[in-house]
Design a protein around this motif. Structure first.
Motif, PDB file in Angstrom:
ATOM      1  N   GLU A 175      40.779  34.229  36.695  1.00  0.00           N
ATOM      2  CA  GLU A 175      40.145  34.910  35.575  1.00  0.00           C
ATOM      3  C   GLU A 175      39.151  35.901  36.154  1.00  0.00           C
ATOM      4  O   GLU A 175      38.277  35.498  36.935  1.00  0.00           O
ATOM      5  CB  GLU A 175      39.417  33.880  34.709  1.00  0.00           C
ATOM      6  N   ASP A 176      39.296  37.134  35.801  1.00  0.00           N
ATOM      7  CA  ASP A 176      38.383  38.162  36.291  1.00  0.00           C
ATOM      8  C   ASP A 176      38.271  38.134  37.824  1.00  0.00           C
ATOM      9  O   ASP A 176      37.174  38.073  38.380  1.00  0.00           O
ATOM     10  CB  ASP A 176      37.003  37.954  35.640  1.00  0.00           C
ATOM     11  N   ASN A 177      39.405  38.100  38.465  1.00  0.00           N
ATOM     12  CA  ASN A 177      39.502  38.107  39.940  1.00  0.00           C
ATOM     13  C   ASN A 177      38.923  36.876  40.629  1.00  0.00           C
ATOM     14  O   ASN A 177      38.573  36.913  41.796  1.00  0.00           O
ATOM     15  CB  ASN A 177      38.818  39.345  40.535  1.00  0.00           C
ATOM     16  N   LEU A 178      38.767  35.807  39.880  1.00  0.00           N
ATOM     17  CA  LEU A 178      38.222  34.599  40.507  1.00  0.00           C
ATOM     18  C   LEU A 178      38.951  33.369  39.982  1.00  0.00           C
ATOM     19  O   LEU A 178      39.231  33.273  38.787  1.00  0.00           O
ATOM     20  CB  LEU A 178      36.727  34.491  40.187  1.00  0.00           C
ATOM     21  N   ALA A 179      39.243  32.449  40.895  1.00  0.00           N
ATOM     22  CA  ALA A 179      39.945  31.231  40.489  1.00  0.00           C
ATOM     23  C   ALA A 179      39.009  30.328  39.702  1.00  0.00           C
ATOM     24  O   ALA A 179      37.816  30.251  39.977  1.00  0.00           O
ATOM     25  CB  ALA A 179      40.454  30.501  41.728  1.00  0.00           C
ATOM     26  N   ALA A 180      39.582  29.663  38.690  1.00  0.00           N
ATOM     27  CA  ALA A 180      38.806  28.706  37.908  1.00  0.00           C
ATOM     28  C   ALA A 180      39.673  27.486  37.646  1.00  0.00           C
ATOM     29  O   ALA A 180      40.902  27.582  37.638  1.00  0.00           O
ATOM     30  CB  ALA A 180      38.359  29.338  36.599  1.00  0.00           C
ATOM     31  N   ILE A 181      39.026  26.334  37.453  1.00  0.00           N
ATOM     32  CA  ILE A 181      39.778  25.090  37.284  1.00  0.00           C
ATOM     33  C   ILE A 181      39.535  24.504  35.907  1.00  0.00           C
ATOM     34  O   ILE A 181      38.405  24.474  35.429  1.00  0.00           O
ATOM     35  CB  ILE A 181      39.380  24.066  38.365  1.00  0.00           C
ATOM     36  N   ASP A 182      40.611  24.068  35.299  1.00  0.00           N
ATOM     37  CA  ASP A 182      40.494  23.355  34.040  1.00  0.00           C
ATOM     38  C   ASP A 182      40.530  21.861  34.365  1.00  0.00           C
ATOM     39  O   ASP A 182      41.571  21.310  34.712  1.00  0.00           O
ATOM     40  CB  ASP A 182      41.677  23.734  33.136  1.00  0.00           C
ATOM     41  N   PHE A 183      39.364  21.227  34.312  1.00  0.00           N
ATOM     42  CA  PHE A 183      39.277  19.831  34.761  1.00  0.00           C
ATOM     43  C   PHE A 183      40.041  18.871  33.856  1.00  0.00           C
ATOM     44  O   PHE A 183      40.344  17.755  34.248  1.00  0.00           O
ATOM     45  CB  PHE A 183      37.809  19.399  34.866  1.00  0.00           C
ATOM     46  N   GLU A 184      40.333  19.312  32.652  1.00  0.00           N
ATOM     47  CA  GLU A 184      41.103  18.463  31.745  1.00  0.00           C
ATOM     48  C   GLU A 184      42.518  18.258  32.276  1.00  0.00           C
ATOM     49  O   GLU A 184      43.100  17.192  32.136  1.00  0.00           O
ATOM     50  CB  GLU A 184      41.175  19.108  30.358  1.00  0.00           C
ATOM     51  N   LYS A 185      43.034  19.336  32.884  1.00  0.00           N
ATOM     52  CA  LYS A 185      44.423  19.271  33.337  1.00  0.00           C
ATOM     53  C   LYS A 185      44.551  18.851  34.798  1.00  0.00           C
ATOM     54  O   LYS A 185      45.573  18.329  35.207  1.00  0.00           O
ATOM     55  CB  LYS A 185      45.086  20.631  33.148  1.00  0.00           C
ATOM     56  N   CYS A 186      43.506  19.091  35.573  1.00  0.00           N
ATOM     57  CA  CYS A 186      43.584  18.846  37.008  1.00  0.00           C
ATOM     58  C   CYS A 186      43.773  17.364  37.309  1.00  0.00           C
ATOM     59  O   CYS A 186      43.100  16.511  36.742  1.00  0.00           O
ATOM     60  CB  CYS A 186      42.300  19.342  37.669  1.00  0.00           C
ATOM     61  N   THR A 187      44.729  17.088  38.190  1.00  0.00           N
ATOM     62  CA  THR A 187      44.949  15.689  38.564  1.00  0.00           C
ATOM     63  C   THR A 187      44.388  15.410  39.946  1.00  0.00           C
ATOM     64  O   THR A 187      44.418  14.288  40.417  1.00  0.00           O
ATOM     65  CB  THR A 187      46.453  15.356  38.578  1.00  0.00           C
ATOM     66  N   GLY A 188      43.925  16.444  40.583  1.00  0.00           N
ATOM     67  CA  GLY A 188      43.344  16.252  41.909  1.00  0.00           C
ATOM     68  C   GLY A 188      44.380  16.099  43.002  1.00  0.00           C
ATOM     69  O   GLY A 188      44.136  15.433  44.006  1.00  0.00           O
ATOM     70  N   CYS A 189      45.553  16.726  42.834  1.00  0.00           N
ATOM     71  CA  CYS A 189      46.588  16.569  43.859  1.00  0.00           C
ATOM     72  C   CYS A 189      46.218  17.295  45.152  1.00  0.00           C
ATOM     73  O   CYS A 189      46.675  16.922  46.232  1.00  0.00           O
ATOM     74  CB  CYS A 189      47.934  17.060  43.345  1.00  0.00           C
ATOM     75  N   GLY A 190      45.413  18.357  45.019  1.00  0.00           N
ATOM     76  CA  GLY A 190      44.946  19.025  46.231  1.00  0.00           C
ATOM     77  C   GLY A 190      45.900  20.058  46.789  1.00  0.00           C
ATOM     78  O   GLY A 190      45.659  20.613  47.863  1.00  0.00           O
ATOM     79  N   ASP A 191      46.991  20.360  46.074  1.00  0.00           N
ATOM     80  CA  ASP A 191      47.939  21.361  46.553  1.00  0.00           C
ATOM     81  C   ASP A 191      47.288  22.728  46.711  1.00  0.00           C
ATOM     82  O   ASP A 191      47.538  23.443  47.683  1.00  0.00           O
ATOM     83  CB  ASP A 191      49.124  21.481  45.574  1.00  0.00           C
ATOM     84  N   CYS A 192      46.461  23.090  45.730  1.00  0.00           N
ATOM     85  CA  CYS A 192      45.824  24.401  45.763  1.00  0.00           C
ATOM     86  C   CYS A 192      44.911  24.531  46.976  1.00  0.00           C
ATOM     87  O   CYS A 192      44.879  25.561  47.645  1.00  0.00           O
ATOM     88  CB  CYS A 192      45.063  24.661  44.472  1.00  0.00           C
ATOM     89  N   ALA A 193      44.175  23.463  47.262  1.00  0.00           N
ATOM     90  CA  ALA A 193      43.254  23.493  48.396  1.00  0.00           C
ATOM     91  C   ALA A 193      44.020  23.730  49.688  1.00  0.00           C
ATOM     92  O   ALA A 193      43.572  24.440  50.591  1.00  0.00           O
ATOM     93  CB  ALA A 193      42.480  22.192  48.466  1.00  0.00           C
ATOM     94  N   GLU A 194      45.199  23.130  49.741  1.00  0.00           N
ATOM     95  CA  GLU A 194      46.010  23.247  50.939  1.00  0.00           C
ATOM     96  C   GLU A 194      46.552  24.666  51.119  1.00  0.00           C
ATOM     97  O   GLU A 194      46.565  25.202  52.219  1.00  0.00           O
ATOM     98  CB  GLU A 194      47.176  22.273  50.793  1.00  0.00           C
ATOM     99  N   LYS A 195      46.949  25.256  49.995  1.00  0.00           N
ATOM    100  CA  LYS A 195      47.614  26.554  50.063  1.00  0.00           C
ATOM    101  C   LYS A 195      46.658  27.745  50.054  1.00  0.00           C
ATOM    102  O   LYS A 195      47.072  28.848  50.386  1.00  0.00           O
ATOM    103  CB  LYS A 195      48.605  26.693  48.881  1.00  0.00           C
ATOM    104  N   CYS A 196      45.443  27.549  49.662  1.00  0.00           N
ATOM    105  CA  CYS A 196      44.504  28.667  49.562  1.00  0.00           C
ATOM    106  C   CYS A 196      44.380  29.366  50.908  1.00  0.00           C
ATOM    107  O   CYS A 196      44.018  28.738  51.906  1.00  0.00           O
ATOM    108  CB  CYS A 196      43.128  28.195  49.109  1.00  0.00           C
ATOM    109  N   PRO A 197      44.730  30.669  50.969  1.00  0.00           N
ATOM    110  CA  PRO A 197      44.710  31.354  52.264  1.00  0.00           C
ATOM    111  C   PRO A 197      43.302  31.477  52.833  1.00  0.00           C
ATOM    112  O   PRO A 197      43.117  31.692  54.021  1.00  0.00           O
ATOM    113  CB  PRO A 197      45.294  32.735  51.941  1.00  0.00           C
ATOM    114  N   ARG A 198      42.306  31.341  51.946  1.00  0.00           N
ATOM    115  CA  ARG A 198      40.931  31.506  52.386  1.00  0.00           C
ATOM    116  C   ARG A 198      40.233  30.172  52.610  1.00  0.00           C
ATOM    117  O   ARG A 198      39.053  30.129  52.959  1.00  0.00           O
ATOM    118  CB  ARG A 198      40.169  32.292  51.313  1.00  0.00           C
ATOM    119  N   LYS A 199      40.917  29.110  52.337  1.00  0.00           N
ATOM    120  CA  LYS A 199      40.350  27.745  52.438  1.00  0.00           C
ATOM    121  C   LYS A 199      39.033  27.647  51.632  1.00  0.00           C
ATOM    122  O   LYS A 199      38.011  27.132  52.088  1.00  0.00           O
ATOM    123  CB  LYS A 199      40.097  27.343  53.899  1.00  0.00           C
TER     124      LYS A 199
END
Lengths: 195, 271
Positions: free
Chosen positions: B231-255
């Motif tokens: 959103e507006d050039n920045l990642a945001a998390i919807d905690f209602e939906k997040c299950t905490g799998c951690g896939d995004c953390a792994e794939k983020c090119p910027r860590k």
């Protein structure tokens, strides 16, 4: 007591012989709780109440215990004892019976137990040797005088918050200067006579 | 003889008044609120004011009156909430513990606009051209939050403020102390968080910071739960939906996405 006498006494207690500004009694709450008008009002109410109640009790002690036994020189100790016990008693009673009033008087009630203005009014009454009604009335009016001075002073101090004065005067120094000027103004009432 | 009168008068009065007071205290005894005492007993008693009341005593009174929320105390955490619920006899809501997150990872990796040599305070530094960092969003690292934290949970590491989540009580004293407003309260049990606040476009950001969020949408694509979005050039998390799998953390090119599981040991998922 005639109306004349009543007016003379009110003038005397509130203006001419003001407890704080002329007799210099009760300076501690005068400086301590005069930062805001509403706390000053709470304190004033408590002082009026305690002064009136205490003078009634000390009058009885003076008249029925100290004078008959010939030990008037124990006045100070006896009065402090009676006033402290009385305030404690009243506080307990209020806490149980009128919690709203207890809350609004709050910390001020126990604070003024040993205030010199309260003791002062008892001793002045004893020295004057007036009747019960007269003593209580004088105490009430003195309390009103205290409230008047405290409210005046607190409203001045509230406005001083926004005034510009040298930094060295910040806080208590300016308050003391103000109190001095206020006391000076009150000396203007000396010799005031209506009748 | 008069001395005896004096002794008798005062002694007698003292005795009488003492008895009177003792009697009165019995007569006017205000029955102490059992719940209030119990509540006061379990509250931390540090009077930090984090709950918004003037101290633990006031908070206890508000709790007993039903005006305050059981999870109002930021210091006690979940344990305390549980105890308070037991005393008040209400159902406990889970996952109420808060911590804070500094939403910047820049520090030494974010370029300086100029060398700042003024007063060592973030608020002072932003008076000069918005602060010494090129990135207008990032942490200045002069430690206003460190000084604001009553629990010593914040330190500045490599020019960026870092939160010790175990020490953090979630009182949020630091939130207001940050002139950039990048310290945000987050659920303690949240599993992933974004540690960047920059809304700059990727190209602009790349020039000022080596780590900030580019808005590349890799996380958005990788998340099968549709819990992360740009959103507006920045990642945001919807905690209602997040299950905490951690896939995004792994794939983020910027860590940039902080995987809480890595940070805080085994996940304490409740409810």
């Amino acid at each position: 007591m005639t109306w004349q006498g009543l007016i003379t006494m009110s003038l005397g207690a509130i203006l001419i012989e003001n407890f704080v500004l002329v007799r210099f009694l009760g300076i501690c709450p005068f400086l301590g709780v005069s930062k805001k008008t509403d706390t000053a009002l709470g304190m004033s109410m408590a002082v009026i109440f305690v002064m009136t109640a205490a003078s009634a009790a000390t009058w009885a002690v003076q008249e029925y215990i100290l004078i008959p036994l010939g030990v008037e020189y124990m006045q100070t100790v006896a009065f402090i004892l009676v006033i402290a016990a009385l305030v404690q008693l009243v506080e307990m009673f209020l806490q149980k019976a009128v919690p709203a009033l207890y809350k609004s008087l709050g910390i001020y009630l126990p604070l003024i137990t040993t205030n010199c203005a309260v003791l002062g009014v008892a001793i002045i009454n004893a020295d004057n040797g007036g009747g019960f009604f007269e003593s209580v009335l004088f105490a009430f009016l003195s309390g009103v005088g205290f409230a008047f001075a405290l409210l005046l002073f607190s409203s001045i101090r509230q406005r001083l918050e926004f005034a510009e004065y040298p930094e060295a005067f910040e806080g208590f120094p300016i308050a003391l200067v103000t109190a001095g000027l206020l006391a000076l103004a009150f000396t203007g009432f000396t010799g005031l006579k209506i009748f | 003889m008069t001395i005896w009168y004096a002794v008798m008068a005062l002694g007698g009065m003292g005795l009488a008044l003492g008895l009177l007071l003792a009697l009165a205290s019995r007569l006017f005894a205000a029955e102490p609120d059992q719940r209030l005492e119990a509540l006061g007993g379990v509250l931390p008693g540090v009077n930090c004011g984090g709950c918004g009341y003037a101290g633990c005593g006031m908070f206890a009174a508000a709790l007993a009156a039903g005006e305050a929320s059981v999870d109002g105390c930021p210091v006690g955490g979940a344990d305390l909430t549980e105890k308070l619920c037991a005393i008040l006899g209400v159902e406990m809501k889970k996952n109420t513990r808060l911590t804070v997150l500094v939403r910047c990872s820049g520090g030494a990796r974010a370029r300086d606009k100029f060398q700042y040599e003024g007063i060592g305070d973030c608020h002072a530094s932003i008076r000069i051209g918005g602060g010494p960092k090129e990135c207008p969003y990032g942490c200045i690292g002069l430690g206003s939050c460190v000084r604001a934290c009553p629990f010593g949970a914040i330190s500045v590491v490599d020019g960026v403020a870092v939160i010790d989540h175990e020490r953090c009580t979630g009182c949020q004293a630091c939130v207001g102390s940050c002139p950039k407003r990048i310290i945000v309260p987050v659920p303690y049990y949240a599993d992933v968080n974004i540690a960047c606040s920059s809304h700059d476009k990727g190209g602009t950001l790349r020039k000022v910071c080596d780590i900030g969020c580019l808005g590349c949408r890799i996380c958005e694509k990788v998340c099968i739960h549709k819990a992360i979005y740009i959103e507006d050039n920045l990642a945001a998390i919807d905690f209602e939906k997040c299950t905490g799998c951690g896939d995004c953390a792994e794939k983020c090119p910027r860590k940039l996405i902080v995987d809480a599981k890595l940070d805080r040991g085994p996940r304490l998922m409740e409810g």
